[in-house]
Design a protein around this motif. Structure first.
Motif, short mmCIF file in Angstrom:
data_model
loop_
_atom_site.label_atom_id
_atom_site.label_comp_id
_atom_site.label_asym_id
_atom_site.label_seq_id
_atom_site.Cartn_x
_atom_site.Cartn_y
_atom_site.Cartn_z
N LEU A 189 0.81 -1.22 0.00
CA LEU A 189 0.00 0.00 0.00
C LEU A 189 0.84 1.27 0.00
O LEU A 189 0.30 2.37 0.03
CB LEU A 189 -0.93 0.01 1.22
CG LEU A 189 -1.94 -1.14 1.29
CD1 LEU A 189 -2.69 -1.11 2.61
CD2 LEU A 189 -2.90 -1.09 0.11
N ARG A 190 2.17 1.10 0.03
CA ARG A 190 3.09 2.23 0.04
C ARG A 190 2.77 3.20 1.19
O ARG A 190 2.61 4.41 1.01
CB ARG A 190 3.07 2.96 -1.31
CG ARG A 190 3.49 2.08 -2.49
CD ARG A 190 3.31 2.79 -3.82
NE ARG A 190 3.84 1.99 -4.92
CZ ARG A 190 3.15 1.02 -5.54
NH1 ARG A 190 1.92 0.74 -5.13
NH2 ARG A 190 3.69 0.35 -6.54
N LEU A 191 2.67 2.61 2.38
CA LEU A 191 2.29 3.39 3.55
C LEU A 191 3.47 4.18 4.11
O LEU A 191 4.62 3.76 4.02
CB LEU A 191 1.75 2.46 4.65
CG LEU A 191 0.53 1.62 4.29
CD1 LEU A 191 0.13 0.77 5.49
CD2 LEU A 191 -0.63 2.50 3.84
N ARG A 197 2.22 2.47 11.81
CA ARG A 197 2.14 2.46 13.27
C ARG A 197 0.73 2.16 13.75
O ARG A 197 0.52 1.53 14.78
CB ARG A 197 2.64 3.81 13.80
CG ARG A 197 3.20 3.80 15.19
CD ARG A 197 3.88 5.12 15.51
NE ARG A 197 5.22 5.19 14.96
CZ ARG A 197 5.66 6.13 14.13
NH1 ARG A 197 4.88 7.09 13.73
NH2 ARG A 197 6.90 6.09 13.69
N ARG A 198 -0.26 2.60 12.99
CA ARG A 198 -1.66 2.43 13.40
C ARG A 198 -2.27 1.13 12.88
O ARG A 198 -3.40 0.79 13.22
CB ARG A 198 -2.50 3.61 12.88
CG ARG A 198 -2.11 4.96 13.48
CD ARG A 198 -3.15 6.01 13.16
NE ARG A 198 -3.26 6.26 11.71
CZ ARG A 198 -2.58 7.20 11.07
NH1 ARG A 198 -1.75 7.99 11.73
NH2 ARG A 198 -2.75 7.37 9.77
N ALA A 230 -9.28 -1.55 11.46
CA ALA A 230 -9.25 -0.43 10.51
C ALA A 230 -8.13 -0.66 9.50
O ALA A 230 -7.04 -1.12 9.84
CB ALA A 230 -9.04 0.88 11.25
N LEU A 231 -8.41 -0.31 8.24
CA LEU A 231 -7.44 -0.47 7.17
C LEU A 231 -7.19 0.86 6.47
O LEU A 231 -8.12 1.68 6.33
CB LEU A 231 -7.96 -1.47 6.13
CG LEU A 231 -7.95 -2.95 6.53
CD1 LEU A 231 -8.77 -3.76 5.54
CD2 LEU A 231 -6.51 -3.46 6.60
N PRO A 232 -5.96 1.08 6.00
CA PRO A 232 -5.74 2.24 5.13
C PRO A 232 -6.55 2.05 3.86
O PRO A 232 -6.84 0.94 3.45
CB PRO A 232 -4.23 2.17 4.84
CG PRO A 232 -3.66 1.21 5.82
CD PRO A 232 -4.76 0.27 6.18
N ARG A 233 -6.88 3.12 3.22
CA ARG A 233 -7.65 3.03 1.98
C ARG A 233 -6.75 2.53 0.86
O ARG A 233 -5.65 3.04 0.63
CB ARG A 233 -8.20 4.42 1.63
CG ARG A 233 -9.16 4.42 0.43
CD ARG A 233 -9.83 5.77 0.28
NE ARG A 233 -10.60 6.11 1.47
CZ ARG A 233 -11.20 7.29 1.63
NH1 ARG A 233 -11.08 8.21 0.72
NH2 ARG A 233 -11.88 7.54 2.72
N ALA A 234 -7.20 1.48 0.16
CA ALA A 234 -6.43 0.93 -0.95
C ALA A 234 -6.50 1.85 -2.16
O ALA A 234 -7.45 2.60 -2.33
CB ALA A 234 -6.96 -0.45 -1.31
#
Length: 234
Positions: A189-191, A197-198, A230-234
């Motif tokens: 996801l290239r976070l 961390r979250r 909770a997930l980061p938005r793809a």
């Protein structure tokens, strides 16, 4: 379109005891076995059929994979094991009960070691490290004394070519650990470090990722919405 399912192992004996596990090789609890079987049934209900499966060389992940494949009617799927999918090495924290570790090092420091991106716990003692390095599954492996999440992400990179090749042949299942999956998702996801961390990965809840032909994640969702994190938005 390429399909990738990520799954953290079921509850282990040291999850139940609230201990830092890392590279310690502990087994599943009966609850963990039941979680793995439920994950397999979820995959079967969704009609997800795998061409290849990957896991670590740690028993809790290997047994989860096998239970999942059996429960989903896919025990025949080829399995590939690699130490690169092992849990993060927790160094001197390995085996410590988490409340005990907080008393010894301070809760804020433990939080930084657990959730930070580049923070490493104190290194494992030399005698323990030598015993681990002599385990036959790690012959020729640069066994670390401790690791940050950034270190885990770096050790996954050589394996990514193997994953990408497998994905080009069909859907892939990866059964691994909280931090190795966090590191892999960070890459997919290239976070940014703060986003990583979250990021939390619940036990034994299949996370389905759809990737385009360039490897870009275009959809991401847990199969069991009641236990989704909770997930980061793809």
């Amino acid at each position: 379109m390429r399909s990738l399912v990520l799954l953290r192992h079921g509850q282990s004996q040291w999850n139940a005891a609230n201990r830092f596990t890392g590279w310690a090789d502990v087994n599943l609890t009966p609850a963990g076995e039941a979680q793995a079987e439920a994950a397999g049934r979820l995959l079967r209900a969704q009609g997800l059929e795998f061409k290849t499966a990957f896991t670590s060389v740690l028993t809790r992940a290997i047994r989860t994979l096998r239970i999942v494949l059996q429960a989903s009617g896919q025990a025949f799927v080829p399995e590939h094991k690699t130490w690169r999918l092992n849990e993060r090495h927790y160094g001197a924290l390995t085996g410590l009960e988490k409340d005990e570790a907080a008393e010894r090092f301070g809760a804020e420091q433990i939080a930084r070691w657990r959730r930070g991106y580049s923070d490493r716990p104190p290194p494992m003692g030399e005698a323990e490290h030598q015993a681990l390095a002599q385990d036959r599954r790690y012959r020729g492996v640069p066994v670390p004394h401790t690791e940050s999440l950034e270190d885990v992400q770096a050790r996954l990179k050589p394996w990514r070519a193997q994953l990408d090749s497998a994905l080009s042949a069909g859907p892939v299942l990866v059964v691994a650990h909280g931090n190795s999956l966090r590191a892999l998702l960070s890459d997919l996801l290239r976070l940014q470090p703060e986003e990583v961390r979250r990021l939390e990965i619940p036990l034994a809840n299949p996370l389905v990722a759809e990737l385009d032909d360039a490897g870009q994640t275009i959809a991401l969702a847990y199969l069991d919405a009641s236990r989704a994190a909770a997930l980061p938005r793809a």
